[in-house]
Design an enzyme around this catalytic site. Structure first.
Site, PDB file in Angstrom:
ATOM      1  N   LYS A 291       0.853  -1.189   0.000  1.00 55.68           N
ATOM      2  CA  LYS A 291       0.000   0.000   0.000  1.00 55.68           C
ATOM      3  C   LYS A 291       0.889   1.240   0.000  1.00 55.68           C
ATOM      4  O   LYS A 291       1.748   1.399   0.857  1.00 55.68           O
ATOM      5  CB  LYS A 291      -0.899  -0.003   1.242  1.00 55.68           C
ATOM      6  CG  LYS A 291      -1.740   1.255   1.398  1.00 55.68           C
ATOM      7  CD  LYS A 291      -2.522   1.236   2.723  1.00 55.68           C
ATOM      8  CE  LYS A 291      -3.226   2.566   2.975  1.00 55.68           C
ATOM      9  NZ  LYS A 291      -3.907   2.580   4.296  1.00 55.68           N
TER      10      LYS A 291
ATOM     11  N   ASP B 222      -2.654  10.534   3.366  1.00 55.12           N
ATOM     12  CA  ASP B 222      -4.054  10.135   3.472  1.00 55.12           C
ATOM     13  C   ASP B 222      -4.847  11.148   4.288  1.00 55.12           C
ATOM     14  O   ASP B 222      -4.749  11.186   5.514  1.00 55.12           O
ATOM     15  CB  ASP B 222      -4.160   8.749   4.118  1.00 55.12           C
ATOM     16  CG  ASP B 222      -5.603   8.258   4.214  1.00 55.12           C
ATOM     17  OD1 ASP B 222      -6.461   8.814   3.493  1.00 55.12           O
ATOM     18  OD2 ASP B 222      -5.849   7.327   4.989  1.00 55.12           O
TER      19      ASP B 222
ATOM     20  N   LYS C 214     -10.542  12.855   7.797  1.00 54.91           N
ATOM     21  CA  LYS C 214     -10.018  12.584   9.130  1.00 54.91           C
ATOM     22  C   LYS C 214     -10.055  13.856   9.977  1.00 54.91           C
ATOM     23  O   LYS C 214     -10.009  14.971   9.439  1.00 54.91           O
ATOM     24  CB  LYS C 214      -8.561  12.119   9.041  1.00 54.91           C
ATOM     25  CG  LYS C 214      -8.337  10.794   8.347  1.00 54.91           C
ATOM     26  CD  LYS C 214      -6.851  10.477   8.291  1.00 54.91           C
ATOM     27  CE  LYS C 214      -6.570   9.196   7.516  1.00 54.91           C
ATOM     28  NZ  LYS C 214      -7.051   8.000   8.212  1.00 54.91           N
TER      29      LYS C 214
ATOM     30  N   ASP D 237       1.570   6.315   5.477  1.00 51.07           N
ATOM     31  CA  ASP D 237       0.599   5.405   4.874  1.00 51.07           C
ATOM     32  C   ASP D 237       1.143   4.726   3.608  1.00 51.07           C
ATOM     33  O   ASP D 237       0.439   3.942   2.991  1.00 51.07           O
ATOM     34  CB  ASP D 237      -0.701   6.154   4.564  1.00 51.07           C
ATOM     35  CG  ASP D 237      -1.938   5.318   4.835  1.00 51.07           C
ATOM     36  OD1 ASP D 237      -1.814   4.270   5.493  1.00 51.07           O
ATOM     37  OD2 ASP D 237      -3.033   5.707   4.397  1.00 51.07           O
TER      38      ASP D 237
ATOM     39  N   GLU E  85      -9.485   3.502   2.004  1.00 51.65           N
ATOM     40  CA  GLU E  85      -8.940   3.547   0.641  1.00 51.65           C
ATOM     41  C   GLU E  85      -7.850   2.520   0.393  1.00 51.65           C
ATOM     42  O   GLU E  85      -7.618   2.108  -0.747  1.00 51.65           O
ATOM     43  CB  GLU E  85      -8.414   4.955   0.338  1.00 51.65           C
ATOM     44  CG  GLU E  85      -7.004   5.269   0.802  1.00 51.65           C
ATOM     45  CD  GLU E  85      -6.805   5.165   2.310  1.00 51.65           C
ATOM     46  OE1 GLU E  85      -5.695   4.806   2.736  1.00 51.65           O
ATOM     47  OE2 GLU E  85      -7.753   5.450   3.071  1.00 51.65           O
TER      48      GLU E  85
ATOM     49  N   ARG F   6      -7.590  -0.659   1.112  1.00 45.91           N
ATOM     50  CA  ARG F   6      -8.073  -1.936   0.566  1.00 45.91           C
ATOM     51  C   ARG F   6      -8.461  -1.796  -0.899  1.00 45.91           C
ATOM     52  O   ARG F   6      -8.395  -2.759  -1.661  1.00 45.91           O
ATOM     53  CB  ARG F   6      -9.241  -2.453   1.408  1.00 45.91           C
ATOM     54  CG  ARG F   6     -10.483  -1.597   1.385  1.00 45.91           C
ATOM     55  CD  ARG F   6     -11.431  -1.883   2.538  1.00 45.91           C
ATOM     56  NE  ARG F   6     -10.874  -1.426   3.813  1.00 45.91           N
ATOM     57  CZ  ARG F   6     -11.498  -1.549   4.990  1.00 45.91           C
ATOM     58  NH1 ARG F   6     -12.692  -2.119   5.043  1.00 45.91           N
ATOM     59  NH2 ARG F   6     -10.939  -1.104   6.083  1.00 45.91           N
TER      60      ARG F   6
END
Length: 449
Positions: A224, A229, A236, A247, A308, A310
């Site tokens: 990933k 993010d 968030k 991330d 996001e 996944r």
């Protein structure tokens, strides 16, 4: 600098059992280190109970000595081995701790300091091959750490791709391919494009391949790579955005693992697939309840734009299967905050669709010294991921239960029967301020044959 010698050259770290302490200047506290200048020694107090988690306890002790005493020292490996008997574990703990600590970490400070300390590992045992292996492995752990630590305004998908290409130049049998947005659109990676929709930075897919023998089973390491993010429209809280440059940990670790295997000339057939994008907000951002078509053809209803990871991993898994013909897969991802509540910050959550493959990885983790714990993917998790009224899958369960297992079930939906191990490093991949290259050592040990 870390060297391997058979003779002491200066101040030396020695273990001493509690029962053997006679000098009153040595504090009788397990894990405490005391300098005895007349003997040119640092005595580390130990007891046999350290053998329950020997690697971690010795490693932590060496790190404390490194930080407390700002000078060079040697380590008497043979003295530790005489007490604990486990020569490989003792060597790994001391060697890896020093190579991790003495790395010049990424910094943009105008007056960055550089270590000029020298550390010698002293032993009459022939550790030359093991030392060389550790040098390569820790070089790439530290390379991954530097990528993790780079600020998100610098470490964009394009920057990440360039750094991988630069590092790969001098390594034999390494092939790096970078897919740009047009390539991604042509393939039909709809989930990756949905996450990227609001970003000014184009997405990239970086593929790093190493093959010493095409007859070997091909393993894909999938990372990933969300370089920042925000959560998208499922925004968030501001406090939760701190640390979101990390991330992309999975992408850094998987690419670095393949590069390290190449440098070690491992007998392996392996490829990293790193999916890279920012997750921003903006006029073109993906809206909640949007439905997109994934690379493998399944439709997905996006009920949370902050789930996001996944999404991008699902398209990467399909690429690994259909384009790279992978026969086994491991993904590494800072995927769910829920994993912290399950396992804390000291164990990585591992999910597997194949028991035999998991056991192979578990045995490798004992050599890599990065603790994992197997978590379940229950049939109910699959039901939650298939609960959309209008699409094949949803990226968010209708209830908050089992968040980490739900995410693993979503990824397993794209595995097409190919064995998959999912490593959720959301709680173990970094400290509040620094990356640690987590899971590289385990994957390196699995594939370095």
């Amino acid at each position: 600098m870390i060297t391997l010698n058979d003779k002491n050259q200066g101040l030396i770290v020695k273990p001493i059992l509690l029962k053997d302490i006679k000098n009153k200047l040595i504090a009788p506290i397990k894990g405490q280190a005391s300098i005895i200048s007349q003997e040119e020694a640092i005595y580390l107090v130990v007891d046999k109970t350290m053998s329950h988690d020997l690697y971690e306890e010795i490693s932590s002790a060496i790190k404390k000595i490194y930080n407390d005493f700002k000078f060079s020292f040697d380590i008497d490996l043979d003295a530790f081995i005489e007490i604990f008997k486990e020569e490989d574990t003792v060597f790994d703990a001391c060697c890896e701790a020093l190579m991790f600590l003495d790395h010049e970490q990424f910094s943009l400070k105008t007056k960055a300091s550089k270590s000029s300390r020298i550390f010698n590992l002293i032993s009459k045992i022939d550790f030359k091959d093991r030392f060389k292996n550790q040098e390569i492995k820790m070089e790439f752990v530290n390379f991954a750490r530097d990528l993790q630590d780079t600020p998100p305004n610098i470490c964009t998908p394009q920057y990440f791709a360039q750094k991988i290409q630069e590092k790969a130049k001098d390594i034999e049998k390494i092939k790096v391919t970078v897919l740009d947005k047009k390539d991604i659109e042509k393939l039909g990676m709809g989930m990756l494009l949905a996450v990227n929709a609001a970003s000014y930075e184009e997405p990239k897919v970086v593929i790093v391949e190493y093959c010493s023998d095409a007859k070997l089973e091909k393993t894909a390491l999938i990372g990933k790579g969300i370089t920042f993010d925000s959560g998208g429209y499922s925004l968030k809280l501001s406090a939760s955005m701190k640390g979101m440059k990390f991330d992309m940990t999975g992408a850094a670790v998987t690419c670095a693992t393949v590069l390290g295997l190449g440098k070690a000339k491992a007998k392996a057939n392996v490829a990293a697939v790193a999916v890279l994008t920012e997750n921003r907000i903006g006029g073109k951002g993906t809206l909640v309840e949007t439905v997109v078509k994934s690379y493998n053809g399944l439709t997905v209803e996006i009920l949370n734009t902050d789930a996001e990871g996944r999404l991008v991993l699902g398209d990467a898994i399909t690429y690994a299967i259909r384009d790279l013909k992978a026969q086994k897969m491991i993904d590494v991802a800072t995927l769910t905050g829920a994993i912290r509540f399950c396992l804390g910050t000291y164990m990585t959550g591992a999910f597997a669709t194949d028991d035999k493959f998991y056991e192979e990885f578990y045995q490798a983790s004992l050599k890599g010294h990065e603790e994992i714990w197997r978590m379940p993917i229950h049939s109910q998790n699959y039901k939650y991921m298939r609960s959309s009224a209008i699409a094949d899958l949803t990226n968010m369960a209708p209830v908050p239960d089992g968040g980490s297992s739900n995410a693993a079930a979503f990824l397993a939906e794209f595995s097409e029967g190919v064995p998959l191990i999912h490593l959720d490093v959301a709680a173990t991949g970094h400290t509040p301020t620094r990356g640690n290259g987590i899971m590289l050592k385990n994957m390196f040990e699995l594939l370095n044959k």
